[in-house]
Design a protein around this motif. Structure first.
Motif, PDB file in Angstrom:
ATOM      1  N   ASN A   1     -12.401 -16.501  32.251  1.00 16.39           N
ATOM      2  CA  ASN A   1     -11.136 -17.067  31.788  1.00 16.39           C
ATOM      3  C   ASN A   1     -10.039 -16.005  31.727  1.00 16.39           C
ATOM      4  N   ILE A   2     -10.378 -14.835  31.185  1.00 15.61           N
ATOM      5  CA  ILE A   2      -9.396 -13.757  31.061  1.00 15.61           C
ATOM      6  C   ILE A   2      -8.947 -13.281  32.439  1.00 15.61           C
ATOM      7  N   GLY A   3      -9.898 -13.126  33.362  1.00 11.79           N
ATOM      8  CA  GLY A   3      -9.550 -12.675  34.706  1.00 11.79           C
ATOM      9  C   GLY A   3      -8.635 -13.647  35.421  1.00 11.79           C
ATOM     10  N   SER A   4      -8.955 -14.933  35.339  1.00 11.98           N
ATOM     11  CA  SER A   4      -8.117 -15.934  36.008  1.00 11.98           C
ATOM     12  C   SER A   4      -6.788 -16.118  35.279  1.00 11.98           C
ATOM     13  N   LEU A   5      -6.791 -15.995  33.944  1.00 13.42           N
ATOM     14  CA  LEU A   5      -5.544 -16.118  33.179  1.00 13.42           C
ATOM     15  C   LEU A   5      -4.561 -15.032  33.594  1.00 13.42           C
ATOM     16  N   ALA A   6      -5.055 -13.819  33.846  1.00 12.51           N
ATOM     17  CA  ALA A   6      -4.167 -12.733  34.257  1.00 12.51           C
ATOM     18  C   ALA A   6      -3.421 -13.085  35.539  1.00 12.51           C
ATOM     19  N   VAL A   7      -4.107 -13.745  36.460  1.00  8.74           N
ATOM     20  CA  VAL A   7      -3.475 -14.154  37.717  1.00  8.74           C
ATOM     21  C   VAL A   7      -2.476 -15.288  37.472  1.00  8.74           C
ATOM     22  N   PHE A   8      -2.910 -16.292  36.704  1.00  5.39           N
ATOM     23  CA  PHE A   8      -2.028 -17.424  36.433  1.00  5.39           C
ATOM     24  C   PHE A   8      -0.796 -16.996  35.634  1.00  5.39           C
ATOM     25  N   ALA A   9      -0.970 -16.068  34.691  1.00  6.94           N
ATOM     26  CA  ALA A   9       0.159 -15.588  33.897  1.00  6.94           C
ATOM     27  C   ALA A   9       1.169 -14.866  34.778  1.00  6.94           C
ATOM     28  N   TRP A  10       0.691 -14.100  35.715  1.00  8.30           N
ATOM     29  CA  TRP A  10       1.565 -13.384  36.647  1.00  8.30           C
ATOM     30  C   TRP A  10       2.366 -14.363  37.507  1.00  8.30           C
ATOM     31  N   SER A  11       1.772 -15.510  37.799  1.00  8.23           N
ATOM     32  CA  SER A  11       2.454 -16.495  38.642  1.00  8.23           C
ATOM     33  C   SER A  11       3.497 -17.294  37.880  1.00  8.23           C
ATOM     34  N   GLY A  12       3.492 -17.212  36.543  1.00  7.46           N
ATOM     35  CA  GLY A  12       4.477 -17.925  35.737  1.00  7.46           C
ATOM     36  C   GLY A  12       4.165 -19.384  35.496  1.00  7.46           C
ATOM     37  N   ALA A  13       2.910 -19.797  35.726  1.00  3.16           N
ATOM     38  CA  ALA A  13       2.568 -21.225  35.623  1.00  3.16           C
ATOM     39  C   ALA A  13       2.096 -21.630  34.225  1.00  3.16           C
ATOM     40  N   THR A  14       1.887 -20.669  33.328  1.00  3.54           N
ATOM     41  CA  THR A  14       1.275 -20.979  32.034  1.00  3.54           C
ATOM     42  C   THR A  14       2.286 -21.547  31.045  1.00  3.54           C
ATOM     43  N   TRP A  15       1.905 -22.606  30.328  1.00  4.13           N
ATOM     44  CA  TRP A  15       2.667 -23.128  29.200  1.00  4.13           C
ATOM     45  C   TRP A  15       2.224 -22.341  27.951  1.00  4.13           C
ATOM     46  N   TRP A  16       2.939 -21.322  27.590  1.00  4.93           N
ATOM     47  CA  TRP A  16       2.480 -20.430  26.526  1.00  4.93           C
ATOM     48  C   TRP A  16       2.542 -21.100  25.150  1.00  4.93           C
ATOM     49  N   GLY A  17       3.620 -21.808  24.861  1.00  6.68           N
ATOM     50  CA  GLY A  17       3.727 -22.458  23.556  1.00  6.68           C
ATOM     51  C   GLY A  17       2.645 -23.497  23.347  1.00  6.68           C
ATOM     52  N   VAL A  18       2.491 -24.390  24.312  1.00 10.64           N
ATOM     53  CA  VAL A  18       1.463 -25.425  24.229  1.00 10.64           C
ATOM     54  C   VAL A  18       0.076 -24.798  24.234  1.00 10.64           C
ATOM     55  N   GLY A  19      -0.124 -23.807  25.094  1.00 13.92           N
ATOM     56  CA  GLY A  19      -1.447 -23.185  25.206  1.00 13.92           C
ATOM     57  C   GLY A  19      -1.884 -22.510  23.920  1.00 13.92           C
ATOM     58  N   LEU A  20      -0.959 -21.831  23.248  1.00 15.50           N
ATOM     59  CA  LEU A  20      -1.319 -21.161  21.995  1.00 15.50           C
ATOM     60  C   LEU A  20      -1.567 -22.175  20.883  1.00 15.50           C
ATOM     61  N   ALA A  21      -0.826 -23.285  20.901  1.00 21.65           N
ATOM     62  CA  ALA A  21      -1.102 -24.343  19.921  1.00 21.65           C
ATOM     63  C   ALA A  21      -2.480 -24.946  20.159  1.00 21.65           C
ATOM     64  N   MET A  22      -2.805 -25.196  21.427  1.00 27.64           N
ATOM     65  CA  MET A  22      -4.129 -25.720  21.751  1.00 27.64           C
ATOM     66  C   MET A  22      -5.227 -24.720  21.383  1.00 27.64           C
ATOM     67  N   ALA A  23      -4.908 -23.430  21.444  1.00 26.46           N
ATOM     68  CA  ALA A  23      -5.901 -22.408  21.102  1.00 26.46           C
ATOM     69  C   ALA A  23      -6.407 -22.569  19.677  1.00 26.46           C
ATOM     70  N   ALA A  24      -5.512 -23.002  18.767  1.00 21.04           N
ATOM     71  CA  ALA A  24      -5.944 -23.221  17.384  1.00 21.04           C
ATOM     72  C   ALA A  24      -7.011 -24.312  17.326  1.00 21.04           C
ATOM     73  N   GLY A  25      -6.806 -25.390  18.080  1.00 23.12           N
ATOM     74  CA  GLY A  25      -7.816 -26.445  18.139  1.00 23.12           C
ATOM     75  C   GLY A  25      -9.104 -25.956  18.781  1.00 23.12           C
TER      76      GLY A  25
END
Length: 253
Positions: free
Chosen positions: A188-212
């Motif tokens: 997950n961390i390895g693929s997230l690094a690539v996706f984050a670099w591409s600018g495709a991540t919803w950071w606000g929603v993703g961090l909220a979902m992280a709590a769940g």
């Protein structure tokens, strides 16, 4: 604050809780979180990227829970984890370059096979079995193949790692579950690094979902450790079958 409406974000947090619970026990949380993100309006790449963000928290929570209970020693898995992270990143790169139609057709067949194996294979328990391949061979064959698939597509990764640990490494079901989470976290961390670099991540929603995810993974890991194979096996069969049906519906629906 969020990339979508707050009420939709709250629904995604609930979906992440269920996904984290299921994933900590048997894998397959992406079956819940990725479709939920798509229904909320994310593009396929945004859904995959955001799923990696929130899923990293769930997998990390499960690793800590299993480690504290003595079922896994993360430091001993660092080599495997490094391979999984690199392979996950490469899989994510491929996801940007080619369609996944072929995998969508093949994966349901494999997932049904995984479900049938765990449903009908006698003698699967929390006791260790015969080791079929050495750890070094396992690290450079099964681990990168499954982790690359995780970065590229995702559903069923935990089930595939579980099957590999049971069949090839000779682990009991609970031990396999515990060791799967570390590799899931790394890919997950390895693929997230690539996706984050591409600018495709919803950071606000993703961090909220992280709590769940954290809450669900904590509960799931505790139940898995308390009940063991009696809980893990039927849930693994159910999630593998559900993922197969979901993928078939996506491919032919």
């Amino acid at each position: 604050m969020f990339e979508i409406a707050t009420n939709l974000t709250l629904l995604l947090v609930c979906a992440a809780f269920v996904a984290g619970f299921v994933d900590a026990i048997a894998g397959g949380g992406g079956l819940i979180s990725v479709p939920a993100l798509l229904l909320a309006g994310a593009s396929p790449i945004e859904a995959l990227a955001t799923n990696k963000l929130q899923g990293s928290f769930g997998a990390g929570t499960a690793v800590l829970a299993y480690a504290r209970a003595g079922h896994v020693k993360p430091l001993q898995q660092l080599g495997m984890a490094a391979v999984a992270a690199m392979a996950g990143g490469m899989g994510a790169l491929v996801a940007h370059l080619m369609p996944a139609e072929v995998l969508r057709i093949i994966m349901p067949v494999i997932l049904v096979a995984v479900a049938l194996f765990f449903a009908f294979k006698p003698g699967l328990s929390d006791l260790d079995r015969v080791e079929r391949i050495k750890p070094a061979v396992f690290t450079f064959t099964a681990v990168p193949l499954i982790a690359a698939y995780d970065g590229f597509f995702g559903p069923g990764t935990g089930s595939f790692f579980m099957l590999a640990f049971v069949m090839l490494a000779g682990f009991g079901v609970l031990k396999a579950t515990a060791h799967t989470k570390m590799l899931n976290f790394a890919s997950n961390i390895g693929s997230l690094a690539v996706f984050a670099w591409s600018g495709a991540t919803w950071w606000g929603v993703g961090l909220a979902m992280a709590a769940g995810q954290v809450a669900g993974a904590s509960l799931g890991a505790r139940l898995a450790m308390r009940i063991g194979a009696r809980l893990i096996k039927p849930l693994l069969v159910a999630t593998s079958t559900a993922m197969a049906l979901r993928l078939l519906w996506q491919a032919f629906g």
